[in-house]
Design a protein around this motif. Sequence first.
Motif, PDB file in Angstrom:
ATOM      1  N   ASN A  37      66.847  -8.059   8.172  1.00 37.56           N
ATOM      2  CA  ASN A  37      66.008  -8.865   9.092  1.00 37.56           C
ATOM      3  C   ASN A  37      64.938  -9.738   8.286  1.00 37.56           C
ATOM      4  OD1 ASN A  37      67.530  -7.839  10.958  1.00 37.56           O
ATOM      5  ND2 ASN A  37      65.840  -6.531  11.840  1.00 37.56           N
ATOM      6  N   ALA A  38      64.376  -9.365   7.442  1.00 38.14           N
ATOM      7  CA  ALA A  38      63.218  -9.913   6.873  1.00 38.14           C
ATOM      8  C   ALA A  38      63.850 -11.124   5.985  1.00 38.14           C
ATOM      9  CB  ALA A  38      62.218  -9.102   5.987  1.00 38.14           C
ATOM     10  N   LYS A  39      64.950 -10.806   5.451  1.00 39.36           N
ATOM     11  CA  LYS A  39      65.505 -11.902   4.499  1.00 39.36           C
ATOM     12  C   LYS A  39      66.272 -13.032   5.455  1.00 39.36           C
ATOM     13  CE  LYS A  39      67.248  -9.017   0.739  1.00 39.36           C
ATOM     14  NZ  LYS A  39      68.220  -8.256   0.086  1.00 39.36           N
ATOM     15  N   MET A  40      66.824 -12.407   6.342  1.00 39.38           N
ATOM     16  CA  MET A  40      67.210 -13.594   7.384  1.00 39.38           C
ATOM     17  C   MET A  40      66.253 -14.625   7.955  1.00 39.38           C
ATOM     18  SD  MET A  40      69.935 -13.106  10.581  1.00 39.38           S
ATOM     19  CE  MET A  40      71.248 -13.894  10.348  1.00 39.38           C
ATOM     20  N   LEU A  41      65.186 -14.028   8.357  1.00 41.40           N
ATOM     21  CA  LEU A  41      64.166 -14.526   8.868  1.00 41.40           C
ATOM     22  C   LEU A  41      63.457 -15.440   7.936  1.00 41.40           C
ATOM     23  CD1 LEU A  41      62.702 -15.045  11.537  1.00 41.40           C
ATOM     24  CD2 LEU A  41      60.979 -13.296  10.822  1.00 41.40           C
ATOM     25  N   ARG A  42      63.363 -14.975   6.696  1.00 45.19           N
ATOM     26  CA  ARG A  42      62.970 -15.829   5.569  1.00 45.19           C
ATOM     27  C   ARG A  42      63.726 -17.097   5.381  1.00 45.19           C
ATOM     28  NH1 ARG A  42      62.806 -12.718   1.214  1.00 45.19           N
ATOM     29  NH2 ARG A  42      61.205 -11.561   2.128  1.00 45.19           N
ATOM     30  N   ALA A  43      65.111 -16.878   5.285  1.00 45.49           N
ATOM     31  CA  ALA A  43      65.802 -17.955   5.133  1.00 45.49           C
ATOM     32  C   ALA A  43      65.832 -18.868   6.218  1.00 45.49           C
ATOM     33  CB  ALA A  43      67.393 -17.220   4.827  1.00 45.49           C
ATOM     34  N   THR A  44      65.879 -18.387   7.485  1.00 48.17           N
ATOM     35  CA  THR A  44      65.772 -19.356   8.576  1.00 48.17           C
ATOM     36  C   THR A  44      64.710 -20.337   8.589  1.00 48.17           C
ATOM     37  OG1 THR A  44      66.845 -17.782   9.885  1.00 48.17           O
ATOM     38  CG2 THR A  44      65.831 -19.535  10.946  1.00 48.17           C
ATOM     39  N   LYS A  45      63.452 -19.680   8.052  1.00 43.89           N
ATOM     40  CA  LYS A  45      61.931 -20.492   7.943  1.00 43.89           C
ATOM     41  C   LYS A  45      62.069 -21.534   6.985  1.00 43.89           C
ATOM     42  CE  LYS A  45      58.590 -18.287   6.113  1.00 43.89           C
ATOM     43  NZ  LYS A  45      57.611 -17.347   5.752  1.00 43.89           N
ATOM     44  N   TYR A  46      62.717 -21.167   6.045  1.00 46.37           N
ATOM     45  CA  TYR A  46      62.804 -22.432   4.940  1.00 46.37           C
ATOM     46  C   TYR A  46      63.812 -23.267   5.187  1.00 46.37           C
ATOM     47  CZ  TYR A  46      60.060 -19.339   1.825  1.00 46.37           C
ATOM     48  OH  TYR A  46      58.997 -18.406   1.259  1.00 46.37           O
ATOM     49  N   VAL A  47      65.041 -23.004   5.739  1.00 46.70           N
ATOM     50  CA  VAL A  47      65.878 -23.840   6.132  1.00 46.70           C
ATOM     51  C   VAL A  47      65.405 -24.684   6.922  1.00 46.70           C
ATOM     52  CG1 VAL A  47      68.340 -24.249   7.003  1.00 46.70           C
ATOM     53  CG2 VAL A  47      67.899 -22.621   5.138  1.00 46.70           C
ATOM     54  N   GLY A  48      64.836 -24.231   8.034  1.00 48.14           N
ATOM     55  CA  GLY A  48      64.187 -25.056   9.099  1.00 48.14           C
ATOM     56  C   GLY A  48      63.279 -25.994   8.843  1.00 48.14           C
ATOM     57  N   ALA A  49      62.423 -25.359   7.807  1.00 52.91           N
ATOM     58  CA  ALA A  49      61.307 -26.237   7.437  1.00 52.91           C
ATOM     59  C   ALA A  49      61.592 -27.662   6.528  1.00 52.91           C
ATOM     60  CB  ALA A  49      60.234 -25.220   6.494  1.00 52.91           C
ATOM     61  N   ILE A  50      62.931 -27.201   5.783  1.00 54.81           N
ATOM     62  CA  ILE A  50      63.373 -28.487   4.911  1.00 54.81           C
ATOM     63  C   ILE A  50      63.927 -29.551   5.800  1.00 54.81           C
ATOM     64  CG2 ILE A  50      65.088 -28.911   3.315  1.00 54.81           C
ATOM     65  CD1 ILE A  50      64.278 -26.196   2.039  1.00 54.81           C
ATOM     66  N   ILE A  51      64.669 -29.109   6.735  1.00 56.14           N
ATOM     67  CA  ILE A  51      65.281 -29.922   7.701  1.00 56.14           C
ATOM     68  C   ILE A  51      64.423 -30.535   8.472  1.00 56.14           C
ATOM     69  CG2 ILE A  51      67.081 -30.414   9.515  1.00 56.14           C
ATOM     70  CD1 ILE A  51      68.578 -27.756   8.329  1.00 56.14           C
ATOM     71  N   LEU A  52      63.358 -29.881   8.997  1.00 56.54           N
ATOM     72  CA  LEU A  52      62.097 -30.470   9.763  1.00 56.54           C
ATOM     73  C   LEU A  52      61.459 -31.462   8.907  1.00 56.54           C
ATOM     74  CD1 LEU A  52      60.731 -30.440  12.535  1.00 56.54           C
ATOM     75  CD2 LEU A  52      59.069 -28.633  11.191  1.00 56.54           C
ATOM     76  N   PHE A  53      60.916 -31.216   7.733  1.00 59.21           N
ATOM     77  CA  PHE A  53      60.529 -32.174   6.910  1.00 59.21           C
ATOM     78  C   PHE A  53      61.295 -33.649   6.777  1.00 59.21           C
ATOM     79  CE2 PHE A  53      59.698 -34.226   2.612  1.00 59.21           C
ATOM     80  CZ  PHE A  53      58.181 -34.494   2.956  1.00 59.21           C
ATOM     81  N   ALA A  54      62.612 -33.370   6.406  1.00 56.52           N
ATOM     82  CA  ALA A  54      63.699 -34.340   6.408  1.00 56.52           C
ATOM     83  C   ALA A  54      63.584 -35.306   7.446  1.00 56.52           C
ATOM     84  CB  ALA A  54      64.808 -33.969   5.848  1.00 56.52           C
ATOM     85  N   GLY A  55      63.508 -34.442   8.718  1.00 58.47           N
ATOM     86  CA  GLY A  55      63.597 -35.276  10.196  1.00 58.47           C
ATOM     87  C   GLY A  55      62.356 -35.859  10.512  1.00 58.47           C
ATOM     88  N   ILE A  56      61.382 -35.402  10.005  1.00 54.75           N
ATOM     89  CA  ILE A  56      60.131 -36.174  10.273  1.00 54.75           C
ATOM     90  C   ILE A  56      60.060 -37.405   9.426  1.00 54.75           C
ATOM     91  CG2 ILE A  56      57.498 -35.860   9.918  1.00 54.75           C
ATOM     92  CD1 ILE A  56      57.713 -33.142  10.997  1.00 54.75           C
ATOM     93  N   THR A  57      60.136 -37.321   8.279  1.00 57.54           N
ATOM     94  CA  THR A  57      60.358 -38.453   7.182  1.00 57.54           C
ATOM     95  C   THR A  57      61.207 -39.390   7.584  1.00 57.54           C
ATOM     96  OG1 THR A  57      60.010 -36.720   5.462  1.00 57.54           O
ATOM     97  CG2 THR A  57      60.510 -38.904   4.827  1.00 57.54           C
ATOM     98  N   MET A  58      62.545 -39.096   8.186  1.00 51.97           N
ATOM     99  CA  MET A  58      63.368 -40.171   8.577  1.00 51.97           C
ATOM    100  C   MET A  58      62.746 -40.842   9.769  1.00 51.97           C
ATOM    101  SD  MET A  58      67.087 -39.038   8.101  1.00 51.97           S
ATOM    102  CE  MET A  58      67.123 -37.324   8.507  1.00 51.97           C
ATOM    103  N   PHE A  59      62.012 -40.277  10.720  1.00 51.74           N
ATOM    104  CA  PHE A  59      61.499 -40.682  11.941  1.00 51.74           C
ATOM    105  C   PHE A  59      60.288 -41.701  11.480  1.00 51.74           C
ATOM    106  CE2 PHE A  59      58.246 -40.428  15.269  1.00 51.74           C
ATOM    107  CZ  PHE A  59      58.797 -41.171  16.182  1.00 51.74           C
ATOM    108  N   ILE A  60      59.594 -41.429  10.775  1.00 47.29           N
ATOM    109  CA  ILE A  60      58.333 -42.035  10.360  1.00 47.29           C
ATOM    110  C   ILE A  60      58.795 -43.273   9.560  1.00 47.29           C
ATOM    111  CG2 ILE A  60      56.369 -42.278   8.785  1.00 47.29           C
ATOM    112  CD1 ILE A  60      55.545 -39.196   9.512  1.00 47.29           C
ATOM    113  N   TYR A  61      59.950 -43.009   8.640  1.00 47.27           N
ATOM    114  CA  TYR A  61      60.586 -44.328   8.074  1.00 47.27           C
ATOM    115  C   TYR A  61      61.190 -45.205   9.002  1.00 47.27           C
ATOM    116  CZ  TYR A  61      63.273 -47.240   5.104  1.00 47.27           C
ATOM    117  OH  TYR A  61      63.896 -48.186   4.637  1.00 47.27           O
TER     118      TYR A  61
END
Length: 73
Positions: free
Chosen positions: A3-27
């Motif tokens: 469960n910890a591995k899955m939660l960590r993976a979800t957190k990192y993938v979500g953070a990377i995609i969120l950063f990309a989305g915020i960057t595209m939105f601001i741009y």
Amino acid sequence: MNNAKMLRATKYVGAIILFAGITMFIYGFFVSDYSYITGIGIGTVMGAVFIFLMGIFFVATEEMNDRRKKKEN
């Protein structure tokens, strides 16, 4: 531990995609003259939130199943 591995993976993938989305939105909102980039950024942010929430749901569901199995034994 799984469960910890899955939660960590979800957190990192979500953070990377969120950063990309915020960057595209601001741009798209401040820099570009094309408004469709803003919409793609908003959609990407929504997708990142959805991925994160689904990951938390899967971890919580697996945890509840494990507790039920331990209770039965």
